[in-house]
Design a protein around this motif. Structure first.
Motif, PDB file in Angstrom:
ATOM      1  N   ARG A  31       0.846  -1.164  -0.099  1.00  0.00           N
ATOM      2  CA  ARG A  31      -0.133   0.021   0.152  1.00  0.00           C
ATOM      3  C   ARG A  31       1.004   1.207  -0.121  1.00  0.00           C
ATOM      4  NH1 ARG A  31      -3.227   0.799   5.280  1.00  0.00           N
ATOM      5  NH2 ARG A  31      -2.126  -1.043   5.328  1.00  0.00           N
ATOM      6  N   ASP A  32       1.825   1.399   0.806  1.00  0.00           N
ATOM      7  CA  ASP A  32       2.805   2.364   0.829  1.00  0.00           C
ATOM      8  C   ASP A  32       3.676   2.448  -0.537  1.00  0.00           C
ATOM      9  OD1 ASP A  32       2.303   2.800   3.393  1.00  0.00           O
ATOM     10  OD2 ASP A  32       4.155   1.698   4.282  1.00  0.00           O
ATOM     11  N   LEU A  33       3.811   1.464  -1.398  1.00  0.00           N
ATOM     12  CA  LEU A  33       4.582   1.825  -2.522  1.00  0.00           C
ATOM     13  C   LEU A  33       3.726   1.700  -3.867  1.00  0.00           C
ATOM     14  CD1 LEU A  33       7.377  -0.838  -1.870  1.00  0.00           C
ATOM     15  CD2 LEU A  33       7.534   1.904  -1.848  1.00  0.00           C
ATOM     16  N   GLY A  34       2.377   1.729  -3.422  1.00  0.00           N
ATOM     17  CA  GLY A  34       1.588   1.647  -4.706  1.00  0.00           C
ATOM     18  C   GLY A  34       1.540   0.475  -5.583  1.00  0.00           C
ATOM     19  N   ILE A  35       1.627  -0.814  -4.760  1.00  0.00           N
ATOM     20  CA  ILE A  35       1.609  -1.802  -5.490  1.00  0.00           C
ATOM     21  C   ILE A  35       0.576  -2.911  -5.085  1.00  0.00           C
ATOM     22  CG2 ILE A  35       3.195  -3.958  -6.129  1.00  0.00           C
ATOM     23  CD1 ILE A  35       5.605  -2.225  -5.266  1.00  0.00           C
ATOM     24  N   HIS A  36       0.074  -3.588  -5.855  1.00  0.00           N
ATOM     25  CA  HIS A  36      -1.003  -4.500  -5.532  1.00  0.00           C
ATOM     26  C   HIS A  36      -0.246  -5.516  -4.466  1.00  0.00           C
ATOM     27  CE1 HIS A  36      -4.069  -7.750  -5.810  1.00  0.00           C
ATOM     28  NE2 HIS A  36      -4.744  -6.737  -6.057  1.00  0.00           N
ATOM     29  N   LYS A  37      -0.876  -5.905  -3.420  1.00  0.00           N
ATOM     30  CA  LYS A  37      -0.404  -6.788  -2.340  1.00  0.00           C
ATOM     31  C   LYS A  37       0.086  -8.263  -2.913  1.00  0.00           C
ATOM     32  CE  LYS A  37      -4.810  -7.971  -0.460  1.00  0.00           C
ATOM     33  NZ  LYS A  37      -5.622  -8.001   0.763  1.00  0.00           N
ATOM     34  N   GLU A  38      -1.028  -8.907  -3.835  1.00  0.00           N
ATOM     35  CA  GLU A  38      -0.388 -10.292  -4.172  1.00  0.00           C
ATOM     36  C   GLU A  38       0.689 -10.107  -5.489  1.00  0.00           C
ATOM     37  OE1 GLU A  38      -1.724 -12.873  -3.462  1.00  0.00           O
ATOM     38  OE2 GLU A  38      -2.873 -11.844  -1.793  1.00  0.00           O
ATOM     39  N   ALA A  39       0.705  -9.193  -6.006  1.00  0.00           N
ATOM     40  CA  ALA A  39       2.104  -9.011  -6.788  1.00  0.00           C
ATOM     41  C   ALA A  39       3.152  -8.981  -5.944  1.00  0.00           C
ATOM     42  CB  ALA A  39       1.946  -7.714  -7.742  1.00  0.00           C
ATOM     43  N   LEU A  40       3.369  -8.060  -4.951  1.00  0.00           N
ATOM     44  CA  LEU A  40       4.517  -8.019  -4.134  1.00  0.00           C
ATOM     45  C   LEU A  40       4.706  -9.356  -3.119  1.00  0.00           C
ATOM     46  CD1 LEU A  40       6.716  -6.591  -2.289  1.00  0.00           C
ATOM     47  CD2 LEU A  40       4.938  -5.538  -1.149  1.00  0.00           C
ATOM     48  N   ARG A  41       3.435  -9.942  -2.837  1.00  0.00           N
ATOM     49  CA  ARG A  41       3.662 -11.461  -2.359  1.00  0.00           C
ATOM     50  C   ARG A  41       4.354 -12.611  -2.909  1.00  0.00           C
ATOM     51  NH1 ARG A  41       0.701 -12.181   2.061  1.00  0.00           N
ATOM     52  NH2 ARG A  41      -1.070 -10.785   1.266  1.00  0.00           N
ATOM     53  N   GLN A  42       3.982 -12.321  -4.357  1.00  0.00           N
ATOM     54  CA  GLN A  42       4.696 -13.365  -5.258  1.00  0.00           C
ATOM     55  C   GLN A  42       6.234 -12.931  -5.352  1.00  0.00           C
ATOM     56  OE1 GLN A  42       3.504 -16.052  -6.765  1.00  0.00           O
ATOM     57  NE2 GLN A  42       1.680 -15.802  -5.523  1.00  0.00           N
ATOM     58  N   TRP A  43       6.573 -11.690  -5.678  1.00  0.00           N
ATOM     59  CA  TRP A  43       8.059 -11.340  -5.564  1.00  0.00           C
ATOM     60  C   TRP A  43       8.645 -11.643  -4.653  1.00  0.00           C
ATOM     61  CZ3 TRP A  43       6.921  -5.348  -6.857  1.00  0.00           C
ATOM     62  CH2 TRP A  43       6.284  -5.199  -8.275  1.00  0.00           C
ATOM     63  N   VAL A  44       8.020 -11.663  -3.202  1.00  0.00           N
ATOM     64  CA  VAL A  44       8.717 -12.056  -2.035  1.00  0.00           C
ATOM     65  C   VAL A  44       9.206 -13.292  -2.223  1.00  0.00           C
ATOM     66  CG1 VAL A  44       8.663 -12.343   0.310  1.00  0.00           C
ATOM     67  CG2 VAL A  44       7.921 -10.052  -0.670  1.00  0.00           C
ATOM     68  N   ARG A  45       7.895 -14.405  -2.296  1.00  0.00           N
ATOM     69  CA  ARG A  45       8.098 -15.590  -2.627  1.00  0.00           C
ATOM     70  C   ARG A  45       9.180 -16.338  -3.633  1.00  0.00           C
ATOM     71  NH1 ARG A  45       2.761 -19.117  -2.183  1.00  0.00           N
ATOM     72  NH2 ARG A  45       4.372 -20.365  -3.355  1.00  0.00           N
TER      73      ARG A  45
END
Length: 157
Positions: A31-45
């Motif tokens: 939310r702070d970076l303006g990214i969809h949360k599921e996209a970020l979750r996939q990147w972290v995984r």
């Protein structure tokens, strides 16, 4: 051609570093970076998988290798289909066993005579032949049958 990426690689790396360093939930960082949360979750995984922290997931290198192998497999299948279609027109089949040193094969032998199969009786072929010219009755005078060939089976009366 793959679809263009929505987020630049620098933003991805920064977002993954932020999640891992801060310990904050993925949804808050997204939310702070303006990214969809599921996209970020996939990147972290994916980053965890690439660093060996997630053995249950494939690494980026493994994914690219699988994609390359699937592409090569599809190309080989297409080539195989083309070769199968071309072999249908070939006089010799490439799958038949070769004889001799050069792979020459004699032509197939023609069958001669009649097959003697168990339970079959020989057929008298004389009954199936048309009668000889002496056996043909003459056609009535004055018709087109006078000009016909007396040996022709349709002219028999």
């Amino acid at each position: 051609m793959p679809a263009p990426r929505k987020y630049p690689d620098e933003l991805r790396e920064r977002a993954v570093r932020e999640v891992r360093a801060s310990g904050r939930p993925v949804s808050h960082v997204a939310r702070d970076l303006g990214i969809h949360k599921e996209a970020l979750r996939q990147w972290v995984r994916q980053a965890e998988s690439d660093q060996g922290e997630r053995p249950d997931l494939l690494t980026t290198a493994e994914k690219s290798e699988i994609a390359q192998l699937r592409k090569e497999n599809a190309e080989l299948r297409r080539a195989n289909e083309i070769l199968k279609a071309a072999s249908a027109f070939s006089p010799r089949s490439s799958t038949s066993p070769a004889r001799g040193r050069r792979g020459d094969q004699p032509p197939p032998r023609r069958l001669r005579g009649r097959a003697r199969l168990p339970g079959t009786e020989p057929v008298d072929l004389g009954a199936l032949r048309p009668p000889r010219a002496a056996e043909v009755r003459p056609a009535p005078a004055g018709r087109a049958a006078d000009r016909a060939d007396p040996r022709h089976p349709c002219d028999l009366r």
